[in-house]
Design a protein around this motif. Structure first.
Motif, mmCIF file in Angstrom:
data_model
loop_
_atom_site.group_PDB
_atom_site.id
_atom_site.type_symbol
_atom_site.label_atom_id
_atom_site.label_comp_id
_atom_site.label_asym_id
_atom_site.label_seq_id
_atom_site.Cartn_x
_atom_site.Cartn_y
_atom_site.Cartn_z
ATOM 1 N N ASN A 748 0.861 -1.316 -0.094
ATOM 2 C CA ASN A 748 0.077 0.388 0.491
ATOM 3 C C ASN A 748 1.094 1.364 -0.298
ATOM 4 O O ASN A 748 0.605 2.313 0.580
ATOM 5 C CB ASN A 748 -1.042 0.090 1.128
ATOM 6 N N GLN A 749 2.157 1.248 -0.288
ATOM 7 C CA GLN A 749 3.179 2.064 -0.401
ATOM 8 C C GLN A 749 2.878 2.689 0.943
ATOM 9 O O GLN A 749 2.428 4.459 0.939
ATOM 10 C CB GLN A 749 3.006 2.793 -1.824
ATOM 11 N N VAL A 750 3.659 2.104 1.945
ATOM 12 C CA VAL A 750 3.348 2.731 2.870
ATOM 13 C C VAL A 750 4.190 3.892 3.529
ATOM 14 O O VAL A 750 5.369 3.577 2.868
ATOM 15 C CB VAL A 750 4.024 1.545 4.100
ATOM 16 N N PRO A 751 3.802 4.796 3.876
ATOM 17 C CA PRO A 751 4.778 5.898 4.605
ATOM 18 C C PRO A 751 6.254 5.572 5.339
ATOM 19 O O PRO A 751 5.923 4.882 6.297
ATOM 20 C CB PRO A 751 3.557 7.043 5.446
ATOM 21 N N THR A 752 7.313 6.417 5.429
ATOM 22 C CA THR A 752 8.552 5.604 5.298
ATOM 23 C C THR A 752 8.927 7.031 5.308
ATOM 24 O O THR A 752 9.275 7.716 5.617
ATOM 25 C CB THR A 752 8.893 5.048 4.677
ATOM 26 N N ILE A 753 9.834 6.797 6.949
ATOM 27 C CA ILE A 753 11.184 8.005 7.148
ATOM 28 C C ILE A 753 11.768 7.570 8.105
ATOM 29 O O ILE A 753 12.416 6.782 8.811
ATOM 30 C CB ILE A 753 9.592 9.135 8.049
ATOM 31 N N GLY A 754 13.158 8.568 7.710
ATOM 32 C CA GLY A 754 14.484 7.791 9.345
ATOM 33 C C GLY A 754 15.011 6.599 8.420
ATOM 34 O O GLY A 754 15.058 6.610 7.355
ATOM 35 N N TYR A 755 15.166 6.022 9.288
ATOM 36 C CA TYR A 755 15.785 4.126 8.713
ATOM 37 C C TYR A 755 14.452 3.108 8.354
ATOM 38 O O TYR A 755 14.919 1.901 9.983
ATOM 39 C CB TYR A 755 16.733 4.180 9.468
ATOM 40 N N GLY A 756 13.952 3.937 8.205
ATOM 41 C CA GLY A 756 12.336 2.628 7.433
ATOM 42 C C GLY A 756 11.201 2.730 8.540
ATOM 43 O O GLY A 756 10.889 1.242 8.464
ATOM 44 N N CYS A 757 11.500 3.765 9.232
ATOM 45 C CA CYS A 757 10.659 3.385 10.285
ATOM 46 C C CYS A 757 9.126 3.884 9.735
ATOM 47 O O CYS A 757 9.095 4.950 8.548
ATOM 48 C CB CYS A 757 10.765 4.671 11.168
ATOM 49 N N THR A 758 8.547 2.646 9.738
ATOM 50 C CA THR A 758 7.025 3.168 8.578
ATOM 51 C C THR A 758 5.291 3.909 9.952
ATOM 52 O O THR A 758 5.550 3.553 11.057
ATOM 53 C CB THR A 758 6.374 2.042 8.126
ATOM 54 N N PHE A 759 4.052 4.115 9.086
ATOM 55 C CA PHE A 759 3.592 4.056 10.296
ATOM 56 C C PHE A 759 2.296 4.260 8.934
ATOM 57 O O PHE A 759 2.464 4.306 7.942
ATOM 58 C CB PHE A 759 3.800 6.002 10.501
ATOM 59 N N GLY A 760 0.907 4.562 9.655
ATOM 60 C CA GLY A 760 -0.740 4.358 9.213
ATOM 61 C C GLY A 760 -0.989 6.062 9.188
ATOM 62 O O GLY A 760 -0.656 6.904 9.879
ATOM 63 N N ALA A 761 -2.589 5.812 8.888
ATOM 64 C CA ALA A 761 -3.098 6.772 8.788
ATOM 65 C C ALA A 761 -3.196 7.372 10.181
ATOM 66 O O ALA A 761 -3.088 6.558 11.343
ATOM 67 C CB ALA A 761 -4.751 6.497 8.799
ATOM 68 N N ASN A 762 -3.045 8.586 9.892
ATOM 69 C CA ASN A 762 -2.779 10.309 11.534
ATOM 70 C C ASN A 762 -1.931 9.708 12.273
ATOM 71 O O ASN A 762 -2.333 10.527 12.817
ATOM 72 C CB ASN A 762 -4.619 9.006 12.286
ATOM 73 N N ALA A 763 -1.235 9.116 11.494
ATOM 74 C CA ALA A 763 0.449 9.647 12.415
ATOM 75 C C ALA A 763 0.275 10.710 12.345
ATOM 76 O O ALA A 763 0.289 11.816 11.302
ATOM 77 C CB ALA A 763 1.441 7.810 12.012
ATOM 78 N N ILE A 764 1.252 11.370 14.025
ATOM 79 C CA ILE A 764 1.790 12.733 13.597
ATOM 80 C C ILE A 764 2.870 12.346 13.639
ATOM 81 O O ILE A 764 3.548 11.977 14.684
ATOM 82 C CB ILE A 764 0.707 13.147 15.196
ATOM 83 N N PHE A 765 4.408 13.552 13.078
ATOM 84 C CA PHE A 765 5.778 12.427 12.906
ATOM 85 C C PHE A 765 6.497 13.960 12.463
ATOM 86 O O PHE A 765 5.740 15.127 12.032
ATOM 87 C CB PHE A 765 5.367 11.747 12.416
ATOM 88 N N TYR A 766 7.588 14.091 13.327
ATOM 89 C CA TYR A 766 8.730 15.170 12.667
ATOM 90 C C TYR A 766 8.631 14.983 11.096
ATOM 91 O O TYR A 766 9.236 13.438 10.922
ATOM 92 C CB TYR A 766 9.817 15.556 13.783
ATOM 93 N N ASN A 767 8.866 15.780 10.566
ATOM 94 C CA ASN A 767 9.648 15.477 8.862
ATOM 95 C C ASN A 767 10.920 16.512 8.539
ATOM 96 O O ASN A 767 11.006 17.113 10.011
ATOM 97 C CB ASN A 767 8.119 15.938 8.000
#
Length: 985
Positions: A748-767
Motif C-alpha cells: 500500500n505504498q506505506v509512508p516511511t521515514i528515517g531508517y525505515g520507520c513506517t506509520f499508518g493513517a493519522n500518524a503525527i510525526f516530525y518531517n
C-alpha cells in the motif's frame, strides 16, 4: 506488521514506452539486418508512443531488445527476447548495430544564417543539451542541417559545431537553384530521397500508423509531398506509396522546367480560380509551438474561439497553422475545430485595403525576483549588467524561449535578460478580445497542449507523477543532482512551468526541485474526474506546531487524482495528505476530486518542548557510562533529564552539551548528559526543556536498559533488547531518509521515514529529521514495538535460554518482515529448529529415545553434512534416537533407526525428541546449518528473489550463530542457498 516486500533495495527509476505494430517487408526491397539496443536504466515498454500509453511491462537495466522501428525521433519500437513488442523511450536505450549515414544531411549550397539575438549553441537539438557557446546578436554561422523543424545544426567561424533554435536565426544562404526574375506559369516541384537507415513506410504521417513495408538503407524513393515538417510522402521503386520519417531520409530536391513568358503576365481580373481553404477555431486556449510536439517552444497562446488558417493538416496530431497576425506554428488538433471550405477568388485590378483582423490574444507572463538580480544585455553572465533589481521586483517576461535566461522588461521600461534561477514566472489569462503580444506558457499535459484558459476557474492546482519513479533534481537538467525519487502518483505543488522540458515543483516534505515535464500530469481546477467516492481517515485532529499529520484518503477508483487545500495556510499547509502544522490556530483541510469533497478540522497547538530522546548504548552494563540524549527546536535554552530510580526517587541530570543540527529547512538542538547505574533493570526517564529559563512540565519519556551480562554469547532467560551493533546494521540496510516517502515495495505504498520507520493513517510525526532524530526514532520504535515484546514473549512461552547475538538476529528479522511469526499458531520452520535446540540427553548403550522428524531431510552415513546419503526421510516420520554427536554444539547430529531397521545420522535441527519438554532449551545448541539455511529462504517477496534481502538475512544469521556483525556478502559459514541465490558468492 511490515510485509516481506519491504525495503529490498532502491526502487528503480522507470520511464516511458509505446504500441506494437506488425512489420511486413516490402517485396523486392532488401530485408533489414537485426538492430539491437540495450536499456541503460529500468524502462517501461508501452503499448503506444507516449507516456499516456499503457505499460506492457518494465525492463530491467542492461536488457537487450531487438529494434523493429527506429524512425521516430524519441520512441523506438522494440521486441523483447520473449517476443513481446512495444515502444520504449530512446532516452534510456543504447542502440547498436544500426547503420547511420556517412555524413549528416546538409543544406545544399552554402547556406548561412545570422543570429537575431544572443543565442545558445547546444550539443544537441533541445534545451536539455549542454551549451557549447553563446553567440552574440548578429553572429553569422554556416548552416549544416536544417531538417529539424525547430533546431538547426550550425558551424561557427572558428569551426565549432552545434545546434541553435531556429526562432533566433535569420536564414541568409544560397539555395540550390537561383530563382528567375520572371514568373513561371507552372512550377512542378518533385524530388527524390535516399534512405540513410532501415526505415518503415507507413500508411499515414505518424508513428501510430500501420507499417506497410520496411526499406533497407540506400533505397531511392520518389518524394510526392514534402510539406510536413517531420514526414515525407514517398513512392517506393515498386510503386507503393506511404509516409516516411524525414529523420532517416537524405532529400534531394529537383525543379521541373517551367514555361517562361516573354513578357510579364497581366493578372486576370475577372476569371475566378477555385480554391480550397482550411480554417480552424480553437475550442480552448491553445499554445502555438515552433514544431509538432510539446517539446517545441511556445510561439504564442491563442484564446478560446480564436480563428486560424490551417496550412498543413497531414499530421494526425498536430496542424500547422497561421494566426490572424501572421505567426506560423503548430497546434494540437485536440483543441482545434478544422473546417474545409471551397470557393472562388477574384483578383482585383487594384489592390484592396488589407483586412485588419484583430490578432488572437495571448497569455501575459510576469516574473518576480526571489533575490537581488542583475539584468544583462544578453543571455549569459558574460554580458554587461543593464540594471540590478531588488528582491521582490516585478517584471514583464518578453521572451521565455531560452531554457535559463528569459528576456524581460522592467517597470521603468528597461529590457534585458535575467537568470531564471532567481525569477518566479507566472502567467495571466488573456482577455477573449484583447490583442496579446507576450509568449504563453504551455502546460505540457500528456496528450494535450492547452495554454492558460481564459475562464477564471481554470487554474493550475498541482501535478502528479506518471512514471513509475521520477527523479527530482536540483537544476533543470538531466545532469542535475538528484534530490529524491518520486513514486508514481505522487502529488506535487507546481512552482514554474515556463521551461517546456522541466517543471519546478515542491513535494509534500517541502523539497523544491525540477522534474521532467514528460513524466508529470498537470491538474487544473476545472479538470473532469471519474471519482465515485472519497473519504478521509479522520475528520478532526490536534497537531503540535512543527509536526506533520498524515491523512489517508480513500478514493474510488483507486489512483484518481485528489486535490488538497487548506483554508488557512498560515496555520497549516497540506500536500498529498501530509498536513504541516505552521502555527497555533485552526484550519480546514479539504480533499476534492470531481464533485466529491471530504474535510478534516485541524487544530494546531503549541510546539512540543522535546522532539525526541534516547539512551546510548541501548544496552548498558552495570557501572558503565550511558549517554542520555534529547532533541529540541532552536527556541529552547536548556534540558533536564528526570530518571525514575528503583526506590521511587528521581535522579535529575542537567544537559551539559548542546549541538546545533540542521536538515533542509529544519534546525534543532541536540542536548546530552552522562551517568551510570549500579543495578540491573529498566530505568524510565523524561527529558524536559526550558524556554526563557522556565522548565516545561512535560517532555519526552523513554528508558535505559541496564544488564549484568556483558558477554553476548551467554544464554539466559532474561528480557532482551537489541544492541547498538545490530541497530547500526539495520540503519545500514534500511538507509537514511530525512523526509517522508512512500515505500513502493510495500503493498500500500506505506509512508516511511528515517531508517525505515513506517506509520499508518493519522500518524503525527516530525518531517525533515536529522540523523540524530532518525536514530532516536529507530531505537524507540524497536524497543517499544512488537519486534521486542513478541521476542520476549517467545522466550517465556518456550522456556528458551537466549543470548544477545540470537536476540539481535531475531529482532532485526522481525523489524523487516514482522514479529507475528514468533508466537503464531502456525509454526514456521525456523521456530521449530529453535525448539529442537536442547542440551542433548545422555543415551546409554542399547537404549533409545523416541523422536519425530520435523522437516523433510536426508539420513546420512556419517554425522556431517557431507556424509553419504543413506535415504530420504519425510517430516512427521517417527524414529528411534540411539546416539548423538554434539562435539560442536553448533553442528549437532542424532543417530536414528528407522522402522525398516536402517540407521543413519540426521541434523539435530530437524529432530524433535519426545521428552524435549523436560529438557533445557538452550539456543546455543541451535544447529547453525539448519537455522542459517532456513532463514536465508526469507529473501523472497511475492515469489521473487531479492539479493538485498538475501544478504540481510545472511548478516542476521551470522550474528545468531557466530556473533559475527561484519555483514559479509559471501557464504562464509557454508549454509545451504535457496535456488534464487544460485550464482551468488
Amino acid at each position: 506488521m511490515k510485509r516481506l516486500t519491504k525495503r529490498i533495495g532502491k526502487a528503480a527509476l522507470s520511464f516511458v514506452c509505446a504500441a506494437a505494430i506488425t512489420v511486413t517487408l516490402m517485396p523486392h526491397l532488401s530485408v533489414a539486418a537485426a538492430v539491437t539496443a540495450q536499456t541503460t536504466d529500468y524502462l517501461n515498454l508501452r503499448a503506444g508512443t507516449g507516456t499516456n500509453q499503457k505499460v506492457v511491462l518494465t525492463l530491467s537495466k542492461g536488457v537487450t531488445v531487438t529494434v523493429l522501428d527506429n524512425s521516430n525521433a524519441t520512441w523506438a519500437r522494440v521486441q523483447t527476447s520473449s517476443g513481446t513488442q512495444g515502444y520504449c523511450s530512446k532516452q534510456y536505450l543504447n542502440i547498436s548495430g544500426a547503420s547511420s549515414p556517412t555524413s549528416p544531411p546538409s543544406v545544399s549550397g552554402t547556406a548561412t544564417a545570422v543570429t537575431t539575438s544572443s543565442l545558445n549553441m547546444r550539443s544537441g537539438a533541445g534545451t536539455a543539451n549542454n551549451i557549447i557557446v553563446t553567440l552574440p546578436n548578429g553572429t553569422s554561422v554556416k548552416v549544416i542541417d536544417s531538417s529539424n523543424a525547430a533546431w538547426i545544426k550550425v558551424q561557427t567561424a572558428n569551426g565549432l559545431q552545434g545546434y541553435c533554435s531556429k526562432e533566433f536565426l535569420k536564414m541568409a544562404g544560397a539555395a540550390t537553384t537561383t530563382p528567375t526574375t520572371t514568373t513561371p506559369t507552372t512550377s512542378v516541384t518533385s524530388g527524390t530521397a535516399v534512405t540513410t537507415d532501415y526505415l518503415n513506410l507507413r500508411e499515414g504521417a505518424g508513428g501510430n500508423f500501420k507499417v506497410t513495408a520496411t526499406m533497407s538503407k540506400g533505397i531511392t524513393l520518389k518524394v510526392l509531398d514534402n510539406s510536413n515538417a517531420q514526414w515525407a510522402k514517398v513512392q517506393a521503386p515498386n510503386g507503393t506509396v506511404g509516409y516516411c520519417s524525414k529523420q532517416y531520409l537524405n532529400m534531394t530536391a529537383s525543379t521541373g522546367t517551367p514555361t517562361t513568358p516573354s513578357t510579364p503576365a497581366t493578372p486576370n481580373t475577372t476569371t475566378p480560380a477555385s480554391t480550397t481553404t482550411m480554417t480552424g477555431t480553437t475550442t480552448s486556449s491553445l499554445n502555438v509551438r515552433s514544431g509538432a510536439g510539446t517539446s517545441f517552444g511556445v510561439i504564442a497562446t491563442l484564446a478560446n474561439g480564436a480563428s486560424v488558417t490551417v496550412l498543413d493538416n497531414s499530421n494526425t496530431v498536430w496542424a500547422k497553422i497561421k494566426t490572424a497576425d501572421g505567426k506560423q506554428g503548430y497546434c494540437s488538433k485536440q483543441y482545434l475545430k478544422i473546417v474545409t471550405s471551397t470557393g472562388t477568388t477574384t483578383t482585383p485590378a487594384t489592390p484592396t485595403t488589407p483586412n485588419t483582423t484583430t490578432p488572437a490574444s495571448t497569455t501575459t507572463m510576469t516574473g518576480t525576483t526571489t533575490s537581488s538580480l542583475n539584468v544583462r544585455s544578453g543571455a549569459g553572465t558574460s554580458f554587461s549588467v543593464v540594471t540590478t533589481l531588488a528582491k521582490g521586483a516585478s517584471v514583464t517576461v518578453v521572451d521565455n524561449s531560452n531554457a535559463t535566461w528569459p528576456k524581460i522588461k522592467t517597470a521603468d521600461g528597461k529590457q534585458g535578460y535575467c537568470s531564471k534561477e532567481f525569477l518566479t514566472i507566472s502567467s495571466t489569462p488573456p482577455s477573449q478580445t484583447g490583442t496579446g503580444t507576450n509568449t504563453g506558457i504551455g502546460t505540457n499535459n500528456t496528450g494535450t497542449d492547452t495554454g492558460t484558459d481564459t475562464n477564471s476557474t481554470h487554474t493550475l492546482t498541482g501535478a502528479s507523477v506518471t512514471a513509475d519513479m521520477l527523479r527530482m533534481r536540483a537544476t533543470a537538467s538531466a545532469t542535475g543532482a538528484i534530490l529524491t525519487n518520486l513514486p508514481k502518483g505522487t502529488s506535487l505543488k507546481v512552482l514554474d512551468t515556463s521551461d517546456p522540458a522541466w517543471t519546478k515543483v515542491q513535494n509534500s516534505s517541502g523539497q523544491t526541485g525540477y522534474v521532467s515535464s514528460e513524466y508529470i500530469q498537470l491538474h487544473y481546477s476545472d479538470d473532469t474526474s471519474n471519482a465515485s467516492s472519497l473519504s478521509l481517515s479522520t475528520s478532526s485532529q490536534s497537531v503540535p506546531t512543527g509536526k506533520t499529520l498524515y491523512i489517508k484518503a480513500s478514493i474510488s477508483p483507486s489512483g484518481t487524482y485528489i486535490n488538497w487545500a487548506s483554508s488557512n495556510t498560515a496555520v497549516a499547509t497540506v500536500s498529498n495528505g501530509y498536513v504541516y502544522a505552521v502555527s497555533n490556530g485552526t484550519a480546514v483541510i479539504t480533499a476534492s476530486a470531481g464533485g466529491y469533497k471530504a474535510t478534516c478540522n485541524v487544530t494546531v497547538t503549541d510546539a512540543e518542548p522535546v522532539k525526541t530522546a534516547y539512551a546510548s548504548p541501548n544496552i548498558v552494563s552495570t557501572g558503565a557510562t550511558v549517554t542520555l540524549t534529547a532533541v529540541t527546536d532552536t527556541t529552547r535554552d536548556g534540558v533536564r533529564f528526570a530518571v525514575s530510580m528503583p526506590d521511587g526517587s528521581t535522579k535529575t541530570l542537567t544537559a551539559d552539551t548542546c549541538t546545533p543540527e540542521t536538515m533542509l529547512n529544519t534546525s534543532t538542538k541536540k542536548w546530552t548528559a552522562t551517568t551510570t547505574f549500579d543495578t540491573a533493570g529498566t530505568y524510565s526517564f523524561t527529558a524536559l526543556s526550558s524556554l526563557n529559563g522556565s522548565m516545561s512540565a512535560t517532555g519526552y519519556t523513554t528508558s535505559v536498559y541496564v544488564s549484568t551480562q556483558q558477554d553476548f554469547t551467554v544464554t539466559t532467560n532474561e528480557t532482551r533488547r537489541i544492541s547498538d551493533q545490530m541497530i547500526a546494521l539495520i540503519a545500514k540496510w534500511e538507509g537514511y531518509r530525512s523526509t517522508v516517502y512512500a515505500d513502493m515495495l510495500t503493498a500500500n505504498q506505506v509512508p516511511t521515514i528515517g531508517y525505515g520507520c513506517t506509520f499508518g493513517a493519522n500518524a503525527i510525526f516530525y518531517n525533515d529529521m536529522t540523523e540524530t532524530e532518525a536514530w532516536s526514532m529507530l531505537v524507540n520504535k524497536i524497543n517499544n514495538s512488537s519486534y521486542t515484546t513478541e521476542l520476549n514473549k517467545m522466550i517465556q512461552n518456550n522456556n528458551f535460554l537466549m543470548n544477545q547475538n540470537q536476540a539481535d538476529c531475531l529482532i532485526s528479522f522481525a523489524y523487516n518482515v514482522g514479529a507475528g511469526y514468533f508466537n503464531s499458531s502456525s509454526e514456521m520452520d525456523f521456530r521449530r529448529i529453535m525448539k529442537n535446540a536442547v542440551v542433548p540427553p545422555i543415551i546409554s548403550g542399547g537404549e533409545s529415545l523416541a523422536a519425530t522428524v520435523t522437516k523433510d531431510t536426508v539420513v546420512r552415513g556419517d554425522s556431517n553434512i557431507n556424509g553419504s546419503q543413506v535415504c530420504n526421510v519425510s517430516s512427521g516420520t517417527s524414529v528411534a534416537v540411539t546416539d548423538s554427536n554434539f562435539a560442536n554444539t553448533k553442528d549437532g547430529w542424532y543417530k536414528v533407526q528407522l522402522s525398516d531397521g536402517s540407521t543413519g545420522w540426521i541434523n539435530s535441527g530437524y529432530v524433535n525428541l519426545s521428552n524435549s519438554g523436560s529438557l533445557t532449551h538452550d539456543l546455543n545448541y541451535t544447529n547453525a546449518y539448519a537455522i542459517g539455511t532456513d532463514l536465508l529462504r526469507w529473501s523472497q517477496a511475492s515469489n521473487k528473489f531479492y539479493t538485498g534481502l538475501f544478504y540481510r538475512r545472511m548478516g542476521e544469521v551470522n550474528a545468531y550463530n557466530y556473533g559475527d556483525y561484519d555483514a559479509v556478502r559471501y557464504n562464509k559459514y557454508n549454509y545451504g542457498y535457496p535456488s534464487g541465490a544460485a550464482g551468488l558468492n
